[in-house]
Design a protein around this motif. Sequence first.
Motif, mmCIF file in Angstrom:
data_model
loop_
_atom_site.group_PDB
_atom_site.id
_atom_site.type_symbol
_atom_site.label_atom_id
_atom_site.label_comp_id
_atom_site.label_asym_id
_atom_site.label_seq_id
_atom_site.Cartn_x
_atom_site.Cartn_y
_atom_site.Cartn_z
ATOM 1 N N CYS A 62 28.450 -11.636 15.445
ATOM 2 C CA CYS A 62 29.256 -10.470 15.648
ATOM 3 C C CYS A 62 28.492 -9.142 15.375
ATOM 4 O O CYS A 62 29.300 -8.608 16.509
ATOM 5 C CB CYS A 62 29.660 -10.026 14.507
ATOM 6 N N GLU A 63 27.312 -8.787 15.376
ATOM 7 C CA GLU A 63 26.686 -7.659 16.483
ATOM 8 C C GLU A 63 25.956 -7.732 17.638
ATOM 9 O O GLU A 63 26.972 -6.567 17.837
ATOM 10 C CB GLU A 63 25.349 -7.555 15.336
ATOM 11 N N ARG A 64 25.990 -9.318 17.855
ATOM 12 C CA ARG A 64 25.757 -9.036 19.644
ATOM 13 C C ARG A 64 26.629 -8.434 20.848
ATOM 14 O O ARG A 64 27.070 -8.337 21.599
ATOM 15 C CB ARG A 64 25.273 -10.015 19.131
ATOM 16 N N ALA B 20 16.879 -9.777 15.775
ATOM 17 C CA ALA B 20 18.612 -9.844 15.305
ATOM 18 C C ALA B 20 18.513 -10.462 14.435
ATOM 19 O O ALA B 20 19.323 -10.431 13.124
ATOM 20 C CB ALA B 20 19.239 -9.142 16.662
ATOM 21 N N ALA C 249 19.802 -9.458 9.813
ATOM 22 C CA ALA C 249 21.254 -9.812 9.666
ATOM 23 C C ALA C 249 20.207 -10.490 8.312
ATOM 24 O O ALA C 249 20.976 -10.997 7.576
ATOM 25 C CB ALA C 249 22.077 -10.528 10.855
#
Length: 467
Positions: free
Chosen positions: A459-461, A366, A370
Amino acid sequence: MIPAACFAPASAADAALPLYAFDRDGFAAWLDGAPAAARAWCAAQAFSAEPGTSLLVPGTDGAPAFAAIGVAGAADDCHAIAHAPLQLPPGDYRLAPEAGIALDPGRAALGWGLGAYRFERYRRPQRAPARLVTDEALGGSVHADVLAACTLVRDLVNTPTEDMGPDELEAAVRSIAGRFGANLRAIAGEALLDANFPVIHAVGRASHRAPRLLELTWGDEAHPALTLVGKGVCFDTGGLDLKPADGMRNMKKDMGGAAHAIALAQLVMARRLPVRLTLLVAAVENAVGPDAFRPGEVLRTRSGHTVEIDNTDAEGRLILGDALTYAVEKTPTLLLDFATLTGAARIALGPELPALYANDDALAQAWLAAGERENDPLWRMPLWKPYFGYLRSNVADFANAGPSRMAGSIVAAVYLQRFVPDTIPWAHLDVYAWNDADRPGHPAGGEAQALRSAFAMLCERFGDPAR
């Protein structure tokens, strides 16, 4: 710091020069249909929109009519136009999508701010940067918060130790805590022994500036727990295993890991990520003095492990061991640490690629993904546990270093891994935090590396409710 003259308000747009961004092919196509005077001027200046170049083009009255710049890198890279603010003459410019490449305004503004940065605490800048007209909404945008975080890293790292020791680093964290309503606890000096942080105390006890552990907490208790840990060695002489002069010259930057963790914590709070945040900074000065810890000593860590000191210049992993042990006692959902830990990482990957270590493949992937999206790269390295054998000790559980120079960055990472159970997703970033020379958007001196990608990964997590 972000120059106040870096951006112009939207009200300045009418008087600002149009700014056209081109790649080479697009510029050649545009030039075919341009007025004869513009074609002649570009030919006379040998301008072909090479990446990192710029040109003012006059109108029929001889006054500048517009500016053209060659885009360096991908158009969505925030550094694509980072050369422009200090290459174009001072004045106001507005992005003009009617010709060339239509840049994302937010990313362009971020790159403009990164390119305009100069550390101005001790001298005046030689010139003002060109100003980019921005919408008033930029002030509350994610790009403005990211720019502020990157600037914070640069300012903290660039400040010499006389003005950025453990006390001043605490003051910086305290100021940020006050702005966002966070709690801050500082355990300093002999209190570290009472609180069972013996190794942080041992590494910093020789300095006239008391070592300390800083603990900032923020957020809703019901949210997932995110813990950030930073190595805050405000200056590293190497201790009794003294560094040579060239190795010590830039050691004001040895708190670069702490600068990254502090700036990322600021970003998390500014964007109100739904996490229960803990920031831990072990802030020390590795000095030479009568009370300096010595090669051959055995230190008992917070975890209960005993560590033989093979080299006092391998102090970063020592203080991080105590901080990581404390971090895992709270069983965070995610644990990240940042450290200017080894020269071996720079030998392996050079100055521009931080070395990423992780005990969780999904977490590593991840962050790497990113980095690709944000043009903020890093490179994964292996946590090769057999290399822990390089840290054998005859008198303690293990040593902090050993006689071999093999796999130095990996050895340091597996040392840290000793303090983190496999059940907690953990990543360690061995970061340089420095630019040896000027590049567009990357001025010489302190630098934020993989900070933007770390935030994008978070932010994605966890989600970014402020977006």
